[in-house]
Design a protein around this motif. Structure first.
Motif, PDB file in Angstrom:
ATOM      1  N   VAL A  93      33.788 -68.431  21.518  1.00 15.15           N
ATOM      2  CA  VAL A  93      35.140 -68.356  20.595  1.00 15.15           C
ATOM      3  C   VAL A  93      35.324 -67.194  19.875  1.00 15.15           C
ATOM      4  CG1 VAL A  93      36.478 -69.871  18.982  1.00 15.15           C
ATOM      5  CG2 VAL A  93      35.222 -71.036  20.803  1.00 15.15           C
ATOM      6  N   SER A  94      36.471 -66.558  19.888  1.00 15.70           N
ATOM      7  CA  SER A  94      36.484 -65.517  19.183  1.00 15.70           C
ATOM      8  C   SER A  94      37.938 -65.742  17.976  1.00 15.70           C
ATOM      9  CB  SER A  94      36.552 -64.233  19.770  1.00 15.70           C
ATOM     10  OG  SER A  94      37.995 -64.310  20.469  1.00 15.70           O
ATOM     11  N   GLN A  95      37.367 -64.989  16.696  1.00 17.36           N
ATOM     12  CA  GLN A  95      38.663 -65.279  15.731  1.00 17.36           C
ATOM     13  C   GLN A  95      38.905 -63.889  15.248  1.00 17.36           C
ATOM     14  OE1 GLN A  95      36.728 -69.363  14.081  1.00 17.36           O
ATOM     15  NE2 GLN A  95      38.685 -68.874  13.114  1.00 17.36           N
ATOM     16  N   SER A  96      40.059 -63.710  14.853  1.00 12.95           N
ATOM     17  CA  SER A  96      40.427 -62.629  14.222  1.00 12.95           C
ATOM     18  C   SER A  96      41.614 -62.746  13.146  1.00 12.95           C
ATOM     19  CB  SER A  96      40.959 -61.339  14.974  1.00 12.95           C
ATOM     20  OG  SER A  96      42.209 -61.883  15.817  1.00 12.95           O
ATOM     21  N   PRO A  97      41.783 -62.193  11.937  1.00 12.37           N
ATOM     22  CA  PRO A  97      40.482 -61.005  11.625  1.00 12.37           C
ATOM     23  C   PRO A  97      39.427 -61.918  11.091  1.00 12.37           C
ATOM     24  CG  PRO A  97      42.278 -61.347   9.658  1.00 12.37           C
ATOM     25  CD  PRO A  97      42.886 -62.190  10.848  1.00 12.37           C
ATOM     26  N   SER A  98      38.410 -61.165  10.920  1.00 11.06           N
ATOM     27  CA  SER A  98      37.165 -61.947  10.238  1.00 11.06           C
ATOM     28  C   SER A  98      37.287 -62.193   8.703  1.00 11.06           C
ATOM     29  CB  SER A  98      35.877 -61.057  10.670  1.00 11.06           C
ATOM     30  OG  SER A  98      35.918 -59.951   9.870  1.00 11.06           O
ATOM     31  N   ASN A  99      37.954 -61.240   8.124  1.00  8.93           N
ATOM     32  CA  ASN A  99      38.394 -61.385   6.819  1.00  8.93           C
ATOM     33  C   ASN A  99      39.848 -61.024   6.318  1.00  8.93           C
ATOM     34  OD1 ASN A  99      35.800 -61.966   5.044  1.00  8.93           O
ATOM     35  ND2 ASN A  99      35.127 -60.448   6.106  1.00  8.93           N
ATOM     36  N   LYS A 100      40.194 -61.811   5.524  1.00 11.59           N
ATOM     37  CA  LYS A 100      41.750 -61.401   5.288  1.00 11.59           C
ATOM     38  C   LYS A 100      41.737 -61.662   3.671  1.00 11.59           C
ATOM     39  CE  LYS A 100      46.371 -60.954   6.021  1.00 11.59           C
ATOM     40  NZ  LYS A 100      46.810 -59.400   6.338  1.00 11.59           N
ATOM     41  N   VAL A 101      42.458 -60.576   2.951  1.00 10.57           N
ATOM     42  CA  VAL A 101      42.744 -60.892   1.610  1.00 10.57           C
ATOM     43  C   VAL A 101      44.372 -60.414   1.393  1.00 10.57           C
ATOM     44  CG1 VAL A 101      42.532 -59.801  -0.604  1.00 10.57           C
ATOM     45  CG2 VAL A 101      40.215 -59.826   1.012  1.00 10.57           C
ATOM     46  N   THR A 102      44.942 -61.504   0.760  1.00 12.52           N
ATOM     47  CA  THR A 102      46.201 -61.473   0.955  1.00 12.52           C
ATOM     48  C   THR A 102      46.657 -61.878  -0.737  1.00 12.52           C
ATOM     49  OG1 THR A 102      48.400 -61.929   1.725  1.00 12.52           O
ATOM     50  CG2 THR A 102      46.863 -63.780   1.379  1.00 12.52           C
TER      51      THR A 102
END
Lengths: 115, 116
Positions: B4-13
Motif C-alpha cells: 500500500v502506498s500513500q502520498s504525500p508522506s508529510n503535509k503541512v498546511t
C-alpha cells in the motif's frame, strides 16, 4: 462493546532479554486477533494473527503470541530481543459486522531496548 | 503493487485550507480502509470502501471529512477547512475483501498531516 487493552504504555528491556507484551480484549464472539508493529515514521506491519486452531501462533521476526480464551488475552512474546525490535506494538481485534472487518486497536506499547 | 502506498508522506498546511490525501492499495484488493492516528486518540477507524462504494462512513469525525474511491483502486481522503485538531497521521489499509473473518488488512506508511 468491543475493546482492546494494552496495560503497558512503555516497556524497556535489555538486548537479549525475553519480552512479553500484554493484550486483553473484550469481544462478544470468537475473536480474531492481530499484532502489528510500527517503527518510527513507518506504517503498521503485521507481525502475526490468530483466526482459529492452535492457540500458539508464530509470526515474523521471531515473535509468537498465545491466545487464552479463559483470560481474554493475546500476549506477544519473544525469547531474545534485538535492538531493532524497538518500536511501538499494537494489538487489535477484528470486529466483523455488516459484511466487513473493522480493526479495533489497543493504545499501543512502546518498546525501548537497552544495549 | 508491492504494498500500500500513500502520498504525500508529510503535509503541512494552514488552518482553514483544504487537503487531499491519496492511497494506492495493493493490486487486486477490493477493500480499502482509512484510519487516523493521533496523540490521545490512538488509532481510529474512519471509513471503509468495498469497491467504489463506502457502506460505512461512521468514523468520519465531521462533515469536513470526505472520501472517494475510483476504479476500485485509488482512494482520496479530503479534509476541508482544516483545523489544528485534524493534525494526525492518516493511515490507509487494504485487504482482499473476501467475505468472512479471515481478511487481513495491510497498511501503508501513512501521511503525517500538520495543521498550523
Amino acid at each position: 462493546a468491543q475493546s482492546v487493552t494494552q496495560p503497558d504504555i512503555h516497556i524497556t528491556v535489555s538486548e537479549g532479554a525475553s519480552l512479553e507484551l500484554r493484550c486483553n480484549y473484550s469481544y462478544g464472539a470468537t475473536p480474531y486477533l492481530f499484532w502489528y508493529v510500527q517503527s518510527p515514521g513507518q506504517g503498521l506491519q503485521l507481525l502475526l494473527k490468530y483466526f482459529s486452531g492452535d492457540t500458539l501462533v508464530q509470526g515474523i521476526k521471531g515473535f509468537e503470541a498465545e491466545f487464552k480464551r479463559s483470560q481474554s488475552s493475546f500476549n506477544l512474546r519473544k525469547p531474545s530481543v534485538h535492538w531493532s525490535d524497538a518500536a511501538e506494538y499494537f494489538c487489535a481485534v477484528d470486529f466483523f459486522s455488516g459484511g466487513y472487518n473493522k480493526l479495533i486497536f489497543g493504545a499501543g506499547t512502546r518498546l525501548a531496548v537497552h544495549p | 503493487g508491492a504494498g500500500v502506498s500513500q502520498s504525500p508522506s508529510n503535509k503541512v498546511t494552514e488552518k482553514g485550507k483544504d487537503v487531499e490525501l491519496r492511497c494506492d492499495p495493493i493490486s487486486g484488493h477490493t477493500a480499502l480502509y482509512w484510519y487516523r492516528q493521533s496523540l490521545g486518540q490512538g488509532l481510529e477507524f474512519l471509513i471503509y470502501f468495498q469497491g467504489n462504494s463506502a457502506p460505512d462512513k461512521s468514523g468520519l469525525p465531521s462533515d469536513r471529512f470526505s472520501a472517494e474511491r475510483t476504479g476500485g483502486s485509488v482512494s482520496t481522503l479530503t479534509i476541508q477547512r482544516t483545523q489544528q485538531e485534524d493534525s494526525a497521521v492518516y493511515l490507509c489499509a487494504s485487504s482482499r475483501g473476501t467475505s468472512g473473518y479471515t481478511d487481513t488488512q495491510y497498511f501503508g506508511p501513512g501521511t503525517r498531516l500538520t495543521v498550523l
